[in-house]
Design a protein around this motif. Sequence first.
Motif, PDB file in Angstrom:
ATOM      1  N   LEU A 101    -105.981  31.754 -45.251  1.00 41.81           N
ATOM      2  CA  LEU A 101    -107.016  32.780 -45.054  1.00 41.81           C
ATOM      3  C   LEU A 101    -108.323  32.223 -45.629  1.00 41.81           C
ATOM      4  O   LEU A 101    -108.715  32.532 -46.758  1.00 41.81           O
ATOM      5  N   GLY A 143    -104.553  33.204 -41.077  1.00 40.52           N
ATOM      6  CA  GLY A 143    -104.011  33.876 -42.261  1.00 40.52           C
ATOM      7  C   GLY A 143    -104.207  35.363 -42.308  1.00 40.52           C
ATOM      8  O   GLY A 143    -104.049  35.986 -43.371  1.00 40.52           O
ATOM      9  N   PHE A 186    -100.884  32.872 -39.667  1.00 48.06           N
ATOM     10  CA  PHE A 186    -100.185  32.283 -40.806  1.00 48.06           C
ATOM     11  C   PHE A 186    -100.859  31.058 -41.414  1.00 48.06           C
ATOM     12  O   PHE A 186    -100.340  30.492 -42.365  1.00 48.06           O
ATOM     13  N   ASP A 202    -106.241  47.273 -40.603  1.00 52.54           N
ATOM     14  CA  ASP A 202    -104.977  47.193 -39.863  1.00 52.54           C
ATOM     15  C   ASP A 202    -104.946  48.221 -38.734  1.00 52.54           C
ATOM     16  O   ASP A 202    -105.844  49.071 -38.611  1.00 52.54           O
ATOM     17  N   ALA A 258    -102.392  37.687 -41.336  1.00 52.56           N
ATOM     18  CA  ALA A 258    -101.164  38.459 -41.591  1.00 52.56           C
ATOM     19  C   ALA A 258    -101.188  39.066 -42.995  1.00 52.56           C
ATOM     20  O   ALA A 258    -100.582  40.121 -43.234  1.00 52.56           O
ATOM     21  N   ARG A 259    -101.888  38.433 -43.927  1.00 52.63           N
ATOM     22  CA  ARG A 259    -101.986  38.966 -45.293  1.00 52.63           C
ATOM     23  C   ARG A 259    -102.855  40.218 -45.346  1.00 52.63           C
ATOM     24  O   ARG A 259    -102.705  41.044 -46.239  1.00 52.63           O
ATOM     25  N   VAL A 260    -103.753  40.340 -44.394  1.00 52.93           N
ATOM     26  CA  VAL A 260    -104.723  41.439 -44.400  1.00 52.93           C
ATOM     27  C   VAL A 260    -104.275  42.575 -43.482  1.00 52.93           C
ATOM     28  O   VAL A 260    -104.435  43.755 -43.807  1.00 52.93           O
ATOM     29  N   PRO A 316    -100.928  43.350 -41.939  1.00 51.73           N
ATOM     30  CA  PRO A 316     -99.498  43.038 -41.763  1.00 51.73           C
ATOM     31  C   PRO A 316     -98.839  43.751 -40.574  1.00 51.73           C
ATOM     32  O   PRO A 316     -97.996  43.167 -39.898  1.00 51.73           O
ATOM     33  N   GLU A 326    -111.130  38.860 -44.566  1.00 53.75           N
ATOM     34  CA  GLU A 326    -110.473  39.577 -45.671  1.00 53.75           C
ATOM     35  C   GLU A 326    -110.717  41.078 -45.601  1.00 53.75           C
ATOM     36  O   GLU A 326    -110.052  41.853 -46.297  1.00 53.75           O
TER      37      GLU A 326
END
Length: 384
Positions: free
Chosen positions: A320, A248, A317, A330, A250-252, A254, A326
């Motif tokens: 998370l 997960g 994906f 990036d 990708a949320r953190v 991108p 978290e």
Amino acid sequence: MIGVFLARDLFLFYVMWEVMLIPMYFIIGVWGGERRIYASLKFFIYTFLPSLLMLVAIIYLGLQMKTAGGTPDFSYDRMLSMATMPVKTTLLLFSAFFLAFAVKVPIFPFHTWLPDAHVEAPTAGSVILAGIMLKMGTFGFLRFALPLFPGVAMDPKVRMIILVLALIGIIYGALVAMVQPDFKKLVAYSSVSHLGFVMLGIFALTLQSVQGALMVMINHGISTGALFLLVGIIYERKHSRLIDSYGGIARVVPLFAAILTFVSLSSIGLPGTNGFVGEFLVLIGSFRTYPGLTIIATTGVIFAAVYMLWALQRILFNPLDKPDNEHLTDINKREFALLLPLIAVIIWLGVYPAPVLRRMEGSAQLLVNRVERGSIPRVSEGGR
């Protein structure tokens, strides 16, 4: 490495071929991971020892090509025009070159040094290995093994053995990559699969398949080199290459997720990316001479989609569910600037590869003609 590509004297080629191992030995052994000593020694021994047989073959050829003064002549151009030798002698000489190049490619079952070297090497070492050093073996086949020994290289039995090994490498590399818990090792085993396509294209020996093999060599260096850079970037933040350590993100991160997805799709061979062009040409060209083997090899493309997309799902994906993920940062401007040229080349070679294909067409056609012409005279067992 530049010396290997430029050498027109076989003895000089051999010297450069061996000397280039020394810096990589230290890159892995000094700056590598926990098992760096084991990986560097295995890399050096595996790639050095088989090449000694090639040295014996080069010395033998040089002695056959003596100058008027009796000095051994290792000139590549003179060896191309050498007189026909007995079948057994030619087979032994080709086998010596084959073993040296097969280990460097690496072809199954000579591949076991590669995953250890890739996993333990620092990011820069992995990029050099994937981008250039693995291509030395396939370059050796194109430059030396096929033109110097076309009769043996095109012998139906020898050719079939090599093509079957390439086919096993394509499928085996993909299946083993599928079950790897370590993302870097997954990418390493994908190299075994991709280089199998190169060998298939070379020994299918049609214009399209040889051009496709050259394109796969170029594109593998770009896409897999970029994957190793991305693995290194995320490793610097998380200090783990295990796929299960993520999930997960990708949320953190991108931008990292977008680039990793794009490069992975190019490695799979998505139309519109560089990976598609080479593999498509290899399969189209190989189908003309070996349709059955080509159909089986096509499953490697499917397996590539499975192991890459499944890894992407688990890394980017999934939920998370790990608190420490978290706080990942990036890609920064410096890292993005490093990756941007690779992204541009992936798009360019995927959308408009014509300039590169035109540039290599003459050389590919010359190789095909030379090998086919050289394999026509069938030498008798007595060497007449």
